[in-house]
Write an enzyme that holds these catalytic residues in place. Structure first.
Site, PDB file in Angstrom:
ATOM      1  CG  ASP A 170      -1.557   7.903   0.777  1.00  0.00           C
ATOM      2  OD1 ASP A 170      -0.485   8.516   0.621  1.00  0.00           O
ATOM      3  OD2 ASP A 170      -2.526   8.028   0.011  1.00  0.00           O
TER       4      ASP A 170
ATOM      5  CG  ASP B  56      -1.666   1.239   1.457  1.00  0.00           C
ATOM      6  OD1 ASP B  56      -2.339   1.684   0.513  1.00  0.00           O
ATOM      7  OD2 ASP B  56      -1.592   1.804   2.572  1.00  0.00           O
TER       8      ASP B  56
END
Length: 251
Positions: A11, A9
């Site tokens: 953020d 991922d």
């Protein structure tokens, strides 16, 4: 089945970017004459909705205002990327080391995120260098999907790009929504809880860490997980990266 890829991922996982996003939202709102101010507490709540544009729409409905969410989100992305290019963010501890060790062991790297492609490109360019996009065999972003996390669509696209099954990949995430998406795609998932997600319920995660430079279990997160329960190739990779990351962090 043997581990063949790491899927990240962005953020909160690659970097603690959410505070920079929050500031960029607030600057955008002020520019457009909106009296919206998303403080830390409110933004933590709003992160339950994935995707910046979707967050704007959700909040506008909450406060009963009509806004041009596309316009606001486009300007927010501009402001955010200007901040990134000013060097205001760095990768989280242990991320670089894990990427290095995984590459040395012949694992593929990929990214699956609900943020925009521009945000990913800026972050990688400023933290890993201009050639860093070439490190990743697949980069799928919010523009590629109809449904964002916790829907697994973005991760299924990544798996399709890689030509792999979920059980051949290890996903690194930081949020409950991301965990649900990764697990639905069949991937073993390690959570590195971030500043805005450490309070979340990570039931279903294979391992929960403070960060990748400290790859050992911690009772502060819910539920408790153990490195001892991880497959040997996973625990070996995380421990090697953690030792390197810990030395670099302490230096």
């Amino acid at each position: 089945m043997a581990l063949r890829a790491l899927v990240f991922d962005v953020d909160g996982t690659l970097a603690e970017t959410e505070e920079l996003h929050r500031q960029s939202f607030n600057e955008t709102f002020a520019e457009h004459g909106l009296n919206w101010v998303w403080d830390h507490s409110l933004y933590t709540e709003l992160l339950g909705t994935t995707g910046g544009r979707e967050r704007i729409v959700s909040y506008a409905q909450m406060v009963g205002q009509n806004v041009d969410a596309d316009l606001l989100h486009a300007r927010k992305t501009e402001i955010y990327n200007l901040k990134i290019k000013q060097g205001l963010i760095s990768l989280r501890p242990g991320v670089v080391e894990l990427i290095e060790h995984a590459t040395n062991e012949g694992l593929m790297l990929a990214i699956g995120t609900t943020t925009s492609k521009a945000n990913v490109v800026s972050l990688l360019h400023e933290t890993l260098g201009p050639r860093s996009l070439g490190l990743f065999s697949s980069i799928r972003t919010g523009e590629d999907v109809r449904a964002k996390k916790p829907d697994p669509e973005v991760y299924r696209l990544v798996l399709s790009d890689l030509g792999l099954e979920g059980c051949e990949c290890l996903c690194i995430e930081d949020s409950r929504n991301g965990l649900m998406a990764a697990r639905a795609a069949g991937m073993r998932t390690v959570i590195t809880a971030s500043l805005f997600t450490s309070h979340e319920d990570f039931s279903g995660a294979d391992l929960i860490l403070r960060n990748l430079a400290t790859p050992w279990s911690s009772a502060e997160f819910n539920p408790y997980t153990s490195m001892m329960n991880q497959p040997l190739e996973v625990s070996r990779l995380l421990r090697r990266a953690g030792r390197s990351g810990g030395r670099r962090t302490d230096a």
